[in-house]
Design a protein around this motif. Structure first.
Motif: not given
Ligand code: ATP
Ligand code: MG
Lengths: 317, 314
Positions: A17, A88, A86, A84, A48, A51, A76, A79-80, A54-58
């Motif tokens: 970041y 919170h 999270p 996950y 991080t 994420l 996709i 995710k099948e 799971l491909g929620l961030t690159e």
């Protein structure tokens, strides 16, 4: 046991970041059917990492695969098979627990036996009696348990739980950990848990990775970890002997000349490079000293904890 | 699989909208103001009908302003955006704040399905609202004026309703974009309202000022200068979807409107006063419809680009 199949694999996984490196060059392999604990203090980069899994961030560099599928390019399909939870976790407050689960089930293409599965899962997480209440009325622990049911809706082979014990009381933590063990042992799923609760969570893990400041310091079964992390550190022997006199000190020195000895009112601390417990107890016994207390520290879980987990917390306070 | 996910999301969003108190309040606002406008217009018209034999009476229900109340069209042009904005301003960041977005995106669905499902649900709600209002007004109009609409009028009213749906949907797309770009729902609500006020009120004031600065028309009053000044003003106004919508629906609902923009006296010479057939009006307003749709697509394109790669932590 050697030909265990790798389910989750990362290679050179890196996330930056701006000028902060949240995850640095992470190589990780997690095997089928094991419970792996990704343990580290706040801000270590656990979330991080998850994420990116799971491909929620690159990732900025490197790659991650689950069951051989790239987590970004084939997100996709990944995710099948991956459930996950999270940190919170949030639900639609104006829908009931059952409706929330049904919605997620439908998104996963479930149709026929969806109600049976919901009933089963609600029972498993002990929410059957509140399943038809709005989630807005749930307590923190209930939401967390509903979260587990939610990740199980798609019947995943791999489960990734980010701080599943967050905000739970000690009993709640134990229940949650018991549930997680069941998921791995009974249902034969692969489980990755992230947590900053080293002591509680390591109990149920087959292997753990100690993750600090974006780096994986050590990885393996928990009882060998201390040795790995602290192989260059001194061992500290804490003992209390009666009586304490100069002869005692010289006796200890006679075992190994290389030791540092400190004393306070009731205890003696001996820093040494090697484990001298055996010789010490023998010498004390032969010379009619009474050994009241003996504890060796320096390479075990507590030390990992105090060195990496408390130090960070201390800085924050 | 993809279309099934879309359907599941769509149904949930529809249920959310229809159950939500917020939508109910906005709907009430529109219905009450809308019907009072229609009522006032009908009241004025029914007394006029007896005196003059006028065609397209029914259409005038929508465009006539009563003694103290603006016309129905004016109301929709002003309040329609509020409907669109209220449906969308928290669609994505609301999920983020609840912590349900990462749970949603952990499911095997493409990310764009989430935006699409939410948008389609919003559009359906808008369509439902406009069509039922159209029907209700039709009934009310027949009762109050006593003349049923001709088929040409029905076509025009339908076109008006469709224009309104596209217009309000554009505002929905704008608000959805804000809900993506801004983290806090309160901030995005505020941003939506700011854009709405700017585009429906302030741009009208600004355009005159800017046009006067660019082409001062008060000293040398040549035709050309005045014309250029007015054209600039209109162009600036046309940035606002409200202006585009107003022009289009006025043309649609008033067959007497034969051109848009400005014509000089010379151009008017030889023109025979009369009314345009429906398809000619449609042709005239076609660019307006296209530009409303294009603006919606731009909002969508930006949303996609932003959302597809965005990190989803909550
Ligand atoms: N969007 C972001 N922009 C900049 N820095 C970020 C961003 N997200 C996370 N970080 C930084 O990355 C580091 C790792 O964060 P991460 O959330 O992965 O920690 P964590 O191990 O999950 O900690 P915790 O136990 O508190 O959940 C932190 O130092 C955090 O400040
Ligand atoms: Mg975290």
């Amino acid at each position: 046991m050697d030909d265990k199949r790798v389910v989750i694999k990362t290679q050179g996984l890196t996330k930056k970041y701006k000028d902060l490196i949240a995850v640095n060059n992470l190589d990780l392999e997690i095997y089928e059917g094991e419970i792996f604990g990704l343990l580290g203090p706040n801000g270590a980069g656990k979330t991080t990492t998850i994420l990116m899994l799971l491909g929620l961030t690159e990732p900025t560099g490197g790659f991650a695969q689950i069951n051989g599928l790239d987590t970004i390019k084939e997100t996709i399909r990944v995710k099948e098979t991956v459930g996950y939870l999270p940190d919170h976790v949030g639900f639609y407050d104006d829908m009931t627990g059952r409706e929330n689960l049904r919605f997620i089930g439908r998104l996963n293409g479930l149709e026929k036996n969806i109600e049976d599965r919901i009933d089963n899962l609600l029972e498993r997480v002990k929410l059957t009696n509140v399943g038809d209440k709005k989630v807005g009325t749930y307590s923190r622990g209930m939401k967390q348990r509903l979260g587990i049911a939610d990740t199980l809706m798609k019947d995943p082979k791999v489960i990734i739980l980010d701080e599943p014990t967050l905000g739970l009381d000690p009993e709640g933590i134990n229940d949650m950990l018991g549930l997680i063990v069941e998921l791995a042992r009974k249902d034969k799923r692969t489980v990755l848990i992230s947590s900053h609760l080293l002591h509680q969570v390591q109990k149920i893990c087959d292997r753990v990775g100690i993750f600090v400041g974006g780096e994986l310091l050590a990885i393996g079964p928990i009882d060998t970890l201390g040795e790995k992390v602290f192989k260059d550190h001194d061992l500290t022997l804490e003992l209390s002997v009666s009586p304490v006199d100069d002869k005692l000190i010289s006796l200890i020195r006679s075992i190994n000349d290389d030791v540092k000895i400190r004393t306070d009112e009731s205890k003696i601390f001996v820093d040494s490079k090697e484990d001298i417990r055996k010789e010490l107890t023998k010498v004390l016994c032969d010379n009619d000293y009474k050994l009241l207390f003996l504890k060796q520290s320096g390479r075990d879980l507590d030390d990992i904890y105090s060195q990496y987990f408390c130090a960070k917390e201390g800085v924050k306070k | 699989m993809k279309s099934k996910c879309l359907w599941v999301l769509y149904k949930k969003e529809m249920a959310d909208h229809l159950k939500s108190r917020r939508f109910f309040i906005i709907l009430m606002l529109v219905v009450i103001t809308g019907f009072s406008a229609i009522y006032a217009a009908a009241y004025g018209i029914s007394s006029a009908v007896e005196q003059e034999n006028n065609s397209f009476v029914f259409l005038r229900l929508f465009t006539t302003s009563g003694s103290s109340i603006p016309s129905f069209v004016a109301f929709i042009s002003f309040l329609g955006p509020l409907v669109g904005l209220s449906l969308g301003f928290d669609s994505i960041n609301g999920e983020v704040n609840r912590g349900s977005l990462s749970r949603l995106l952990a499911q095997p669905i493409p990310r764009d399905t989430v935006i699409n499902g939410k948008f389609l649900a919003g559009v359906s709600v808008i369509t439902l609202m406009m069509l039922s209002m159209g029907l209700a007004i039709g009934g009310l109009g027949i009762i109050m004026i006593g003349i049923p609409p001709t088929s040409d009028e029905i076509l025009r009213i339908l076109a008006f309703l469709i224009f309104s749906i596209f217009y309000i949907s554009l505002w929905l797309a704008i608000s959805q974009l804000f809900s993506l770009l801004l983290r806090q729902t309160a901030t995005s609500a505020l941003a939506c309202i700011a854009v709405w006020l700017f585009l429906s009120v302030f741009i009208g004031l600004l355009s005159g000022v800017i046009a006067d600065v660019l082409y001062p028309a008060d000293k040398v009053e040549t035709v050309e200068a005045v014309l250029r000044n007015s054209k600039t003003e209109l162009m600036i106004n046309r940035i606002s979807p409200s202006t585009v919508y107003n022009e289009a629906v006025i043309t649609m609902l008033n067959p007497g409107v034969r051109t848009l923009g400005f014509i000089t006296q010379d151009q008017l010479v030889g023109a025979i006063p009369g009314t345009l057939p429906f398809f000619q009006s449609l042709l005239l307003t076609w660019p307006h419809l296209v530009s409303l749709i294009a603006a919606t697509m731009i909002c969508f394109a930006v949303s996609y680009v932003y959302f597809m790669k965005q990190e989803v932590r909550m």
